[in-house]
Design an enzyme around this catalytic site. Structure first.
Site, PDB file in Angstrom:
ATOM      1  N   TRP A 358       0.818  -1.212   0.000  1.00 18.81           N
ATOM      2  CA  TRP A 358       0.000   0.000   0.000  1.00 18.81           C
ATOM      3  C   TRP A 358       0.851   1.262   0.000  1.00 18.81           C
ATOM      4  O   TRP A 358       0.345   2.364  -0.257  1.00 18.81           O
ATOM      5  CB  TRP A 358      -0.928   0.017   1.214  1.00 18.81           C
ATOM      6  CG  TRP A 358      -0.208   0.182   2.534  1.00 18.81           C
ATOM      7  CD1 TRP A 358       0.522  -0.750   3.186  1.00 18.81           C
ATOM      8  CD2 TRP A 358      -0.156   1.361   3.347  1.00 18.81           C
ATOM      9  NE1 TRP A 358       1.035  -0.248   4.367  1.00 18.81           N
ATOM     10  CE2 TRP A 358       0.627   1.047   4.492  1.00 18.81           C
ATOM     11  CE3 TRP A 358      -0.698   2.631   3.244  1.00 18.81           C
ATOM     12  CZ2 TRP A 358       0.875   1.961   5.507  1.00 18.81           C
ATOM     13  CZ3 TRP A 358      -0.451   3.550   4.257  1.00 18.81           C
ATOM     14  CH2 TRP A 358       0.337   3.217   5.370  1.00 18.81           C
ATOM     15  N   ASP A 359       2.142   1.098   0.247  1.00 18.40           N
ATOM     16  CA  ASP A 359       3.067   2.237   0.237  1.00 18.40           C
ATOM     17  C   ASP A 359       2.957   3.026  -1.071  1.00 18.40           C
ATOM     18  O   ASP A 359       3.106   4.258  -1.095  1.00 18.40           O
ATOM     19  CB  ASP A 359       4.515   1.753   0.360  1.00 18.40           C
ATOM     20  CG  ASP A 359       4.765   0.837   1.540  1.00 18.40           C
ATOM     21  OD1 ASP A 359       3.795   0.288   2.092  1.00 18.40           O
ATOM     22  OD2 ASP A 359       5.935   0.633   1.883  1.00 18.40           O
ATOM     23  N   GLU A 487       1.391  -0.873  12.905  1.00 18.59           N
ATOM     24  CA  GLU A 487       1.434  -2.330  12.998  1.00 18.59           C
ATOM     25  C   GLU A 487       1.869  -2.825  14.377  1.00 18.59           C
ATOM     26  O   GLU A 487       2.003  -4.036  14.580  1.00 18.59           O
ATOM     27  CB  GLU A 487       2.343  -2.886  11.908  1.00 18.59           C
ATOM     28  CG  GLU A 487       1.759  -2.673  10.521  1.00 18.59           C
ATOM     29  CD  GLU A 487       2.714  -3.018   9.390  1.00 18.59           C
ATOM     30  OE1 GLU A 487       2.249  -3.112   8.247  1.00 18.59           O
ATOM     31  OE2 GLU A 487       3.925  -3.171   9.661  1.00 18.59           O
ATOM     32  N   LYS A 592       4.299   2.598  15.865  1.00 20.60           N
ATOM     33  CA  LYS A 592       5.344   2.355  14.882  1.00 20.60           C
ATOM     34  C   LYS A 592       5.428   3.499  13.880  1.00 20.60           C
ATOM     35  O   LYS A 592       6.513   3.943  13.498  1.00 20.60           O
ATOM     36  CB  LYS A 592       5.072   1.041  14.159  1.00 20.60           C
ATOM     37  CG  LYS A 592       6.114   0.661  13.113  1.00 20.60           C
ATOM     38  CD  LYS A 592       5.731  -0.633  12.407  1.00 20.60           C
ATOM     39  CE  LYS A 592       6.774  -1.017  11.370  1.00 20.60           C
ATOM     40  NZ  LYS A 592       6.381  -2.208  10.600  1.00 20.60           N
ATOM     41  N   GLN A 593       4.279   3.963  13.417  1.00 21.40           N
ATOM     42  CA  GLN A 593       4.213   5.029  12.420  1.00 21.40           C
ATOM     43  C   GLN A 593       2.864   5.722  12.543  1.00 21.40           C
ATOM     44  O   GLN A 593       1.974   5.246  13.236  1.00 21.40           O
ATOM     45  CB  GLN A 593       4.368   4.456  11.015  1.00 21.40           C
ATOM     46  CG  GLN A 593       3.212   3.565  10.578  1.00 21.40           C
ATOM     47  CD  GLN A 593       3.496   2.808   9.311  1.00 21.40           C
ATOM     48  OE1 GLN A 593       4.118   1.760   9.346  1.00 21.40           O
ATOM     49  NE2 GLN A 593       3.038   3.320   8.193  1.00 21.40           N
TER      50      GLN A 593
END
Length: 751
Positions: A358-359, A487, A592-593
């Site tokens: 999906w990046d 995640e 994480k992000q």
């Protein structure tokens, strides 16, 4: 922080060779031309620790490991990038002894990746007692003739006596992957041919138990050299080798060029056609000089840099960082082949299998829209459209209607082997919808969204309508059992970003369905009953919110965690994913992000400054930025909020993520999709670029350590130049019709 390469604006260069840094150097000096690519391996061979890797676009293999056999709907395999037949192999002997930098004594070492020309150069002097021989290796993968690899080795005898030199250009199919299939060999040789000045191999990937495609590759090498003694040898049935020998007097020099043509069955449906094409292309390039081949290659790169270069004055670290980002991004993908996409490691390593994530839609599309022609991004959208059949299968495997695009794929079928990703990280359907919206508003081109895009949106909306459930107790629609962009949180209920994207996708689809022509509407066959259901979900979607903190809650129960900032984690336990158990990470509050902040970044103009500030101030201190995708969006939001120092800090982290090995994970390959981060942070962050109602807006600031920055940007058929200096911003229309833009609330007319 140990830095193994010098800071230079256009070069990634070092004069030091340390075997402990070999893998890191290989990653950092990777080359690619979107058709194929390779790590910065030593072509003469190296017996020490190394990750030898050459990869071909779209050529992959199913990992035989099957995980979670008891889970219905689980992917049958985990697709892996195949380490290709080694076509750069170039062993060298001096006085009968092979060169091996893991064992030999050397001096005057230089390793130099020139990002302006996309040429990798390495030189050193071999020191064996009284014998001293200087070597220079040059390598490039042509972007003007994508099937072409060019190498040149130059040798000079610095000794007082004669030396014997033997160079053995070869193509070797006896290769393996390090990360998958337990050192299994992947290539069966179908045919070989060997002549005094050429040699070729045609090989096919070994049969696999899953019925996925087998790939055939053909490689033909031709040599140009002054070495006169030639011996054709074939040490085994998987390699073709030609040995060239000569005797060099003191101060004498010689050279050998190796040109390799690489073709695959992705372009030729029979072995005969593939072999004929390989021979024809090889004969064609044989007629051209090294200088001409190099010039054609560098001309294409010059045109790319002319449109996309970001020029930063006053800070060479920042300058090198963003050029490294763009260089590696373009080396991976420049839109020539709509069958290809952007793997998170590109051609720089085996991790993530070279697959599509999906990046691409979330992070790569915004950048390609700004620095390439619209066709490049349209090809990325067409890639998903062409894989709709696979998306139907993925949804059906989950017992759901519509289309679920895969988290990881080569052919549209989900092939990720972690349940929390495969089953639960369904926000990717929303990210793909957002990419369609982004392309349409940025280019002004509605031809995709009103035809192929409408189909993609409708089928994803059918998935969302089936995936939500209605809570009678709350009289709202909810989505349970998901993993968001963060995640480090698995199997949570009502992830805010996922719920918001589902709601938005349904709303946007309904808007587009109101614009398609009658013929398209008939093909889509979305009933009035479906539309009414979708609208009801839009109206009654549950979005977790805490009114006391004025924040969108990442998911149900998140605020019940022991909320402590990431700064409280001991330094010797960072990154936590390399020190903590997965159970401990899941129980922690650490992110994480960007998750909530990812969603706010997507729709940055839809939220008030107070909302953005409250959410950033709450979530960013909890974020460990252990995803390479994380720093860029946080930098943009920090810029938007006037947190200039934080924005610059996070820009440095994203632009130099691999150059400085921030997360201690660059040895296995670069973070290609995160290479978008530097451009995003500068253009959307420092320059404040937004698209509002079809109009381009800017609100720039100049980082304190910079004296200026300049970039060019494609928008609605125009190419404009933006330059920000101490005296303010300056704008120039390079090409296209006159354009009115907004700069900090005032109209500026560009002619």
């Amino acid at each position: 922080m140990k830095r193994i390469f010098e800071v230079q604006p256009w070069n990634v260069i070092t004069h030091t060779f340390d075997p402990k840094d070999k893998r890191l150097q290989e990653s950092m000096t990777s080359l690619g031309n979107e058709y194929m690519g390779m790590r910065g391996d030593f072509e003469e061979g190296y017996s020490g620790d190394s990750l030898q890797g050459i990869y071909l676009g779209g050529v992959w293999y199913p990992d035989k490991t099957r995980v979670g056999w008891w889970k219905n709907g689980y992917p049958k395999y985990f697709g892996k990038v195949v380490n290709a037949v080694n076509f750069i192999k170039l062993p060298i002997e001096v006085n009968g002894e092979p060169i091996d930098l893991a064992k030999d004594q050397i001096s005057d070492f230089t390793l130099d990746l020139d990002m302006k020309t996309a040429v990798l150069t390495r030189s050193f002097t071999l020191e064996r007692g009284e014998t001293r021989v200087a070597f220079k290796f040059e390598r490039f993968l042509s972007v003007s003739q994508q099937q072409l690899s060019v190498q040149r080795v130059s040798v000079k005898n610095l000794s007082d006596t004669n030396v014997d030199i033997t160079i053995k250009p070869s193509i070797d199919a006896d290769v393996k992957n390090e990360e998958a299939n337990y050192d299994e060999r992947f290539w069966d040789v179908l045919a070989t041919d060997q002549q005094a000045d050429s040699g070729s191999i045609v090989a096919k990937t070994t049969p696999n138990p899953f019925g996925t495609p087998q790939f055939t590759s053909g490689m033909e090498m031709r040599m140009v050299t002054a070495l006169s003694n030639v011996a054709v040898t074939q040490p085994n049935d998987k390699e073709v080798v030609t040995a060239y020998t000569g005797n060099l007097a003191p101060q004498a020099e010689t050279q050998l060029e190796k040109r390799v043509i690489v073709v695959t069955s992705r372009d030729y449906d029979t072995q005969e056609k593939l072999t004929a094409a390989m021979h024809d292309l090889s004969a064609k390039v044989a007629q051209e000089s090294y200088a001409d081949l190099l010039q054609a290659h560098t001309d294409v790169w010059a045109a790319r840099w002319e449109k996309s270069d970001v020029i930063i004055k006053g800070d060479d670290e920042s300058q090198q960082g963003i050029r490294f980002n763009l260089f590696q991004l373009f080396s991976t993908y420049y839109g020539k082949d709509s069958r290809l996409n952007i793997g998170p490691k590109g051609f720089t390593g085996e991790k993530y299998g070279g697959a599509t994530y999906w990046d691409t839609e979330a992070f790569a599309v915004p950048v390609y829209l700004g620095i390439t022609n619209p066709e490049v991004t349209r090809n990325l959208l067409m890639y998903r459209y062409k894989q709709l059949d696979g998306a139907y299968i993925n949804a059906k495997e989950q017992g759901l209607n519509g289309a679920l695009f895969p988290m990881v794929t080569f052919d549209g079928i989900e092939c990720h082997n972690e349940w929390e990703i495969t089953f639960e990280e369904i926000h990717r359907n929303g990210d793909i919808a957002f990419a369609i919206y982004n392309y349409t508003r940025y280019t002004g081109d509605t031809s995709y969204v009103l035809h192929e895009g409408a189909k993609v949106l409708s089928e994803m909306s059918r998935f969302w309508a089936d995936r939500v459930h209605f809570s009678k107790r709350n009289q709202q629609y909810m989505i349970h059992g998901v993993t968001g962009a963060d995640e480090y949180e698995n199997n949570v209920d009502n992830n805010w970003d996922t719920n918001m994207l589902a709601q938005w996708t349904l709303k946007y689809t309904l808007e587009i369905l109101g614009q398609v022509d009658k013929e398209t509407a008939k093909k889509l066959n979305v009933s009035d009953e479906e539309k009414a259901k979708w609208q009801d979900i839009v109206d009654r979607m549950y979005l977790p919110y805490d009114k006391d903190l004025n924040i969108f809650v990442q998911h149900d129960g998140f605020l019940d965690k022991d909320i402590e900032p990431a700064s409280s984690i001991p330094a010797d336990q960072r990154p936590i994913n390399q020190h903590w158990s997965w159970d401990k990470i899941l129980r922690s509050p650490y992110i994480k992000q960007g998750d909530v902040l990812q969603g706010i970044w997507d729709f940055i103009d839809d939220y008030t400054q107070a909302q953005k500030k409250a959410n950033f101030d709450f979530y960013e201190p909890l974020t460990v930025h252990e995803s390479s995708l994380s720093p860029a969006i946080h930098s943009v939001l920090a810029s938007d909020l006037g947190y200039e120092d934080k924005a610059v800090e996070l820009y440095s982290r994203t632009a130099r993520l691999d150059l400085d090995n921030y997360n201690n994970d660059t040895t296995d390959g670069l973070h290609i999709t995160a290479m978008t981060g530097g451009w995003i942070a500068v253009v959307q962050g420092f320059a404040g670029m937004r698209v509002r109602n079809g109009k381009l807006h800017f609100d720039p600031f100049l980082p304190k350590t910079w004296t200026s920055y300049t970039f060019r940007q494609v928008f609605h058929g125009r190419l404009i130049e933006v330059s920000v200096h101490a005296d303010g911003p300056h704008f120039k229309l390079i090409s296209g019709d006159p354009l009115t833009i907004d700069v900090a609330g005032a109209d500026v007319n560009l002619k």
